[in-house]
Enzyme design. Structure first.
Site, mmCIF file in Angstrom:
data_model
loop_
_atom_site.group_PDB
_atom_site.id
_atom_site.type_symbol
_atom_site.label_atom_id
_atom_site.label_comp_id
_atom_site.label_asym_id
_atom_site.label_seq_id
_atom_site.Cartn_x
_atom_site.Cartn_y
_atom_site.Cartn_z
ATOM 1 N N VAL A 1 -21.458 -35.648 21.627
ATOM 2 C CA VAL A 1 -20.946 -36.987 21.373
ATOM 3 C C VAL A 1 -21.399 -37.447 19.994
ATOM 4 O O VAL A 1 -22.589 -37.387 19.665
ATOM 5 C CB VAL A 1 -21.421 -37.976 22.448
ATOM 6 C CG1 VAL A 1 -20.858 -39.374 22.166
ATOM 7 C CG2 VAL A 1 -20.978 -37.510 23.824
ATOM 8 N N GLY B 1 -20.048 -31.201 26.170
ATOM 9 C CA GLY B 1 -19.627 -31.810 24.925
ATOM 10 C C GLY B 1 -20.753 -32.335 24.063
ATOM 11 O O GLY B 1 -21.893 -32.506 24.501
ATOM 12 N N ASP C 1 -18.597 -37.460 39.360
ATOM 13 C CA ASP C 1 -19.931 -37.331 38.775
ATOM 14 C C ASP C 1 -20.532 -38.706 38.496
ATOM 15 O O ASP C 1 -20.985 -38.996 37.392
ATOM 16 C CB ASP C 1 -19.868 -36.500 37.490
ATOM 17 C CG ASP C 1 -21.249 -35.961 37.089
ATOM 18 O OD1 ASP C 1 -22.138 -35.903 37.951
ATOM 19 O OD2 ASP C 1 -21.421 -35.612 35.918
ATOM 20 N N LYS D 1 -16.061 -37.335 21.411
ATOM 21 C CA LYS D 1 -16.667 -36.276 22.222
ATOM 22 C C LYS D 1 -15.956 -34.971 21.885
ATOM 23 O O LYS D 1 -14.737 -34.857 22.042
ATOM 24 C CB LYS D 1 -16.547 -36.585 23.708
ATOM 25 C CG LYS D 1 -17.316 -35.601 24.590
ATOM 26 C CD LYS D 1 -17.365 -36.062 26.035
ATOM 27 C CE LYS D 1 -18.225 -35.133 26.871
ATOM 28 N NZ LYS D 1 -18.319 -35.573 28.282
ATOM 29 N N GLY E 1 -24.381 -32.925 25.907
ATOM 30 C CA GLY E 1 -24.344 -32.769 27.350
ATOM 31 C C GLY E 1 -23.814 -31.414 27.742
ATOM 32 O O GLY E 1 -23.678 -30.504 26.910
ATOM 33 N N GLY E 2 -23.504 -31.299 29.040
ATOM 34 C CA GLY E 2 -23.099 -30.017 29.583
ATOM 35 C C GLY E 2 -21.904 -29.410 28.884
ATOM 36 O O GLY E 2 -21.885 -28.217 28.588
#
Length: 759
Positions: free
Chosen positions: A154, A152, A265, A169, A149-150
């Site tokens: 996982v 991190g 978010d 993460k 993701g932006g």
């Protein structure tokens, strides 16, 4: 593609704002905008008229050099995030090796395995000695990359210390040297770790990486899918699912808001849904912050995902709890209609729509959505925060009432909301002019909204005056408790997978150990041996040594095991699982000696005092009695008008008690299979039940936070024990003294001194 001269023309800029340009041109023009201050200024003014676009984000105007504007890279990154959102911490993700990771291959000619050094963005991992893993991080063996993701990466990992699978993460390597990013990342971990709630992913560890090492978070691994994936086909969800998923999400938010924490978010990718239970888990507090915190970033970047942003987020203003409610409303709208409420071809268009457009009400887009649900969604999407519902807990409560429209609502579905948030509701029920509250009230009729309102309005400040001590700070709902045979200790089954052993005399925690993956539903002491049985969401029944707390043996059922009990002579265990299978295990031989299946999920089981009968209750409203040796059905008793949550035989005689949905407390004759009485006066659904030693009194635990002592002969409630702020799930009686233990969804255990009760 239209060519770009020195600057974009006005028609080109307008086409870009309106999204009426092909993808190739849009990419080229946005690339030009990253470096062109003149076009940025022109676009700012054109996009919003007199309001330049830089006012949509905090402090951009003063930090907007033509060649280094942080806004446009942010917009580009957000657009990319929309397309390739992290799919969540879910074991259902495709199990394919990520680029740069090692894979397991056959060794050549029997040569010893040589671990490969992880490459690419996984270079921070050490090689693993086990070829089944792609690397290791401290004592965690890394199985695979779940997603990126932006901020991190996982990973699915195995904790070799605690012997359980976890999600890790890791902050993206390119951000590891960025102090701002590291602060934000660690804040995410601390924020999530502070929240203990059944609808929030549990945070196990916030790693303080040494200099030169990576920062990482260790959290609960969810076996499930994301709401984003469920919505991927663009089709609306069934209305009852819309209300249920939103109800549980709102409850998770209420736990965060109780700690003055804003998620910032809320989006479908951050709402996980467990495979077996369909339970919602809210994740990724990467943008969460305490409401009095200062911004860590000085770039003016917009944080959040544009499709679900609140107007105040797009304006760069402070986002409070009601900002999360707007985002929840946007997610609910998409669940209800299949389309996001403010969608547009570009991020700029989305942000304009959020500020200026009111979408069609969901019931006009999808005729299957009821007016109360539609009105609630639209109230959440109010442009002004003051016009939205006042709290996440009030939204969860209203949704519980709407869920009730689609059938009986049970405590298995209703989530906990923060205690102080519930107290705030007392005023809101006197202010019913808000359409969404009124609509939910009328539609629910006998739903939880009325139940909670009546509970708050009518319950006294305290119950009967019996002293109690509190065993606090359990990490989540305590689903089951049991006194040890000598009355000195209490075992507690907790939703985070742990079992806790408390010393009753000084209220000290003696032992805490991880017993199951997922919720521990039941725990019970052996009647005369140093043993403890537990059952959990992982389909396992486990037998523990209470001197060493080593695992003696375990049995695998077909699904989550909600009920378990020892036979009176201690030689056998009966267990009932969610698939309706009843299992009988022999302790000494370690074998399953009998099994049978019936309709519905089994939620409670018990042995009769003489060990000849086994009782089973569950979701299908039927009380069944089986021969304890053969599991041949002896009796089927009906009368409950909803799910039955627990069952208990009296220690002497032929009485049997069952409790469940809609305030049901029923007493049966196990010999004749007839109901002998019904105890009236409870304030909500009943979860826990236990007889006193001579079978003359019954103790029950209720949804509205009370425990009640009943005199069976008269049907009267002779004592009411109040103190818990949420549902009482289990009750246990001290076999050596006049004490009652109660456990609750509020995460506490109370031990009540009942010596003052009249004989």
């Amino acid at each position: 593609m239209n060519a770009i001269a020195d600057h974009l023309s006005e028609p080109q800029l307008r086409d870009l704002i309106n999204g009426s340009v092909d993808e190739q041109s849009a990419a080229s023009w946005e690339k030009h905008l990253e470096d062109c201050g003149h076009c940025q200024d022109a676009l700012q003014t054109m996009a919003t008229g007199e309001i330049p676009i830089d006012s949509l984000v905090a402090d951009v105007k003063s930090l907007n050099p033509p060649d280094q504007s942080a806004y446009w890279p942010a917009i580009k990154a957000i657009d990319e995030e929309i397309k390739t959102s992290l799919s969540g911490i879910s074991t259902s993700a495709a199990d394919t090796p990520a680029e740069g990771t090692s894979s397991v291959a056959d060794t050549d000619g029997g040569l010893p395995f040589v671990p490969a050094k992880p490459t690419g963005d996984l270079e921070f991992l050490e090689p693993s000695d086990d070829p089944a893993y792609i690397g290791k991080l401290h004592h965690f063996q890394i199985a695979r990359v779940v997603g990126r993701g932006g901020m991190g990466i996982v990973l699915e990992a195995f904790d070799t210390h605690l012997q359980r699978s976890v999600a890790i993460k890791v902050l993206n390597p390119q951000y590891q040297s960025n102090d701002i990013a590291r602060q934000r990342f660690c804040r995410e971990g601390r924020a999530a770790a502070a929240i203990a709630h059944e609808h929030v992913v549990s945070m196990y560890q916030v790693a303080k990486a040494q200099e030169g090492e990576v920062a990482y978070l260790v959290m609960q691994l969810i076996d499930g899918d994301t709401l984003e994936n469920r919505l991927r086909d663009g089709q609306p969800l069934p209305p009852n699912e819309v209300a249920r998923i939103a109800m549980q999400t709102a409850a998770g938010l209420s736990a965060a808001h109780e700690r003055d924490m804003v998620h910032r978010d809320i989006k479908p990718a951050n709402i996980l849904i467990e495979t077996k239970t369909d339970r919602v888990k809210l994740t990724d507090f990467g943008l969460a912050r305490t409401t009095d915190d200062v911004k860590l970033t000085e770039t003016g970047m917009v944080t959040g995902t544009p499709l679900y942003m609140s107007p105040e987020q797009t304006l760069g203003e402070t986002a409070d709890e009601r900002s999360d409610l707007f985002s929840l409303g946007a997610v609910m709208y998409e669940m209800a209609t299949g389309v996001a409420p403010f969608q547009a071809p570009s991020a700029l268009g989305v942000m304009q729509n959020i500020m200026n457009v009111t979408p069609d009400a969901p019931h006009k887009v999808n005729a299957g959505i009821t007016r109360p649900l539609s009105d609630l969604i639209m109230s959440l999407l109010a442009k002004k925060p003051a016009d939205r519902p006042e709290s996440a807990s009030s939204v969860a409560t209203a949704l519980a009432s709407i869920v009730n429209e689609y059938g009986p609502i049970s405590p298995l579905q209703v989530p906990a909301v923060a205690a102080s948030e519930v107290k705030k509701l007392s005023g809101s029920y006197r202010r019913l002019e808000r359409r969404w509250v009124l609509a939910a009230w009328l539609a629910g009729v006998v739903g939880l909204l009325i139940a909670v309102g009546t509970f708050i309005a009518m319950r006294p400040d305290s119950g009967d005056n019996f002293p109690s001590v509190v065993l606090p700070d359990n990490p989540g709902t305590v689903w089951s408790i049991d006194f040890a045979p000598d009355g000195k200790q209490i075992a507690a089954a907790v939703e985070d997978g742990s079992v806790r052993i408390w010393n009753v005399a000084d209220q000290k925690l003696l032992k805490s150990f991880n017993a199951h993956r997922g919720i521990v539903w039941t725990t019970a002491y052996h009647p005369d041996r140093p043993m403890l049985v537990t059952s959990g969401d992982d389909s396992l029944v486990k037998l523990w040594d209470t001197d060493t707390f080593d695992l003696i043996r375990q049995w695998k059922a077909t699904s989550a095991v909600r009920g378990v009990a020892f036979s009176p002579d201690g030689t056998r265990i009966v267990a009932g699982d969610r698939d309706g299978q009843l299992h009988v295990y022999d302790l000494d031989r370690g074998e399953e000696v009998a099994t049978t299946t019936h309709e519905g999920s089994i939620l409670g089981v018990d042995y009769s005092a003489d060990g000849k009968l086994i009782a089973s209750v569950g979701s299908d409203k039927i009380v069944r009695l089986f021969d304890a040796d053969t599991l041949e059905l002896r009796q089927s008793m009906t009368g409950h008008d909803g799910p039955i949550y627990n069952v208990k035989f009296a220690p002497v005689g032929d009485k049997l008690a069952t409790v469940g949905w809609n305030k049901n407390v029923r007493i049966w004759n196990s010999e004749t299979g007839t109901q002998t009485s019904e105890l009236i006066g409870s304030e909500g659904d009943i979860w826990g039940v236990s007889f006193c030693a001579d079978g003359t009194h019954l103790v029950t635990g209720e949804q509205m936070g009370a425990a009640r002592v009943w005199e069976i002969a008269t049907g009267d409630a002779v004592a009411t024990l109040r103190g818990h702020t949420s549902a009482v799930h289990n009750v246990s009686l001290d076999p050596t003294a006049h004490r009652i233990a109660t456990s609750s969804r509020d995460g506490t255990i109370r031990v009540w001194d009942m010596s003052g009760l009249e004989p």
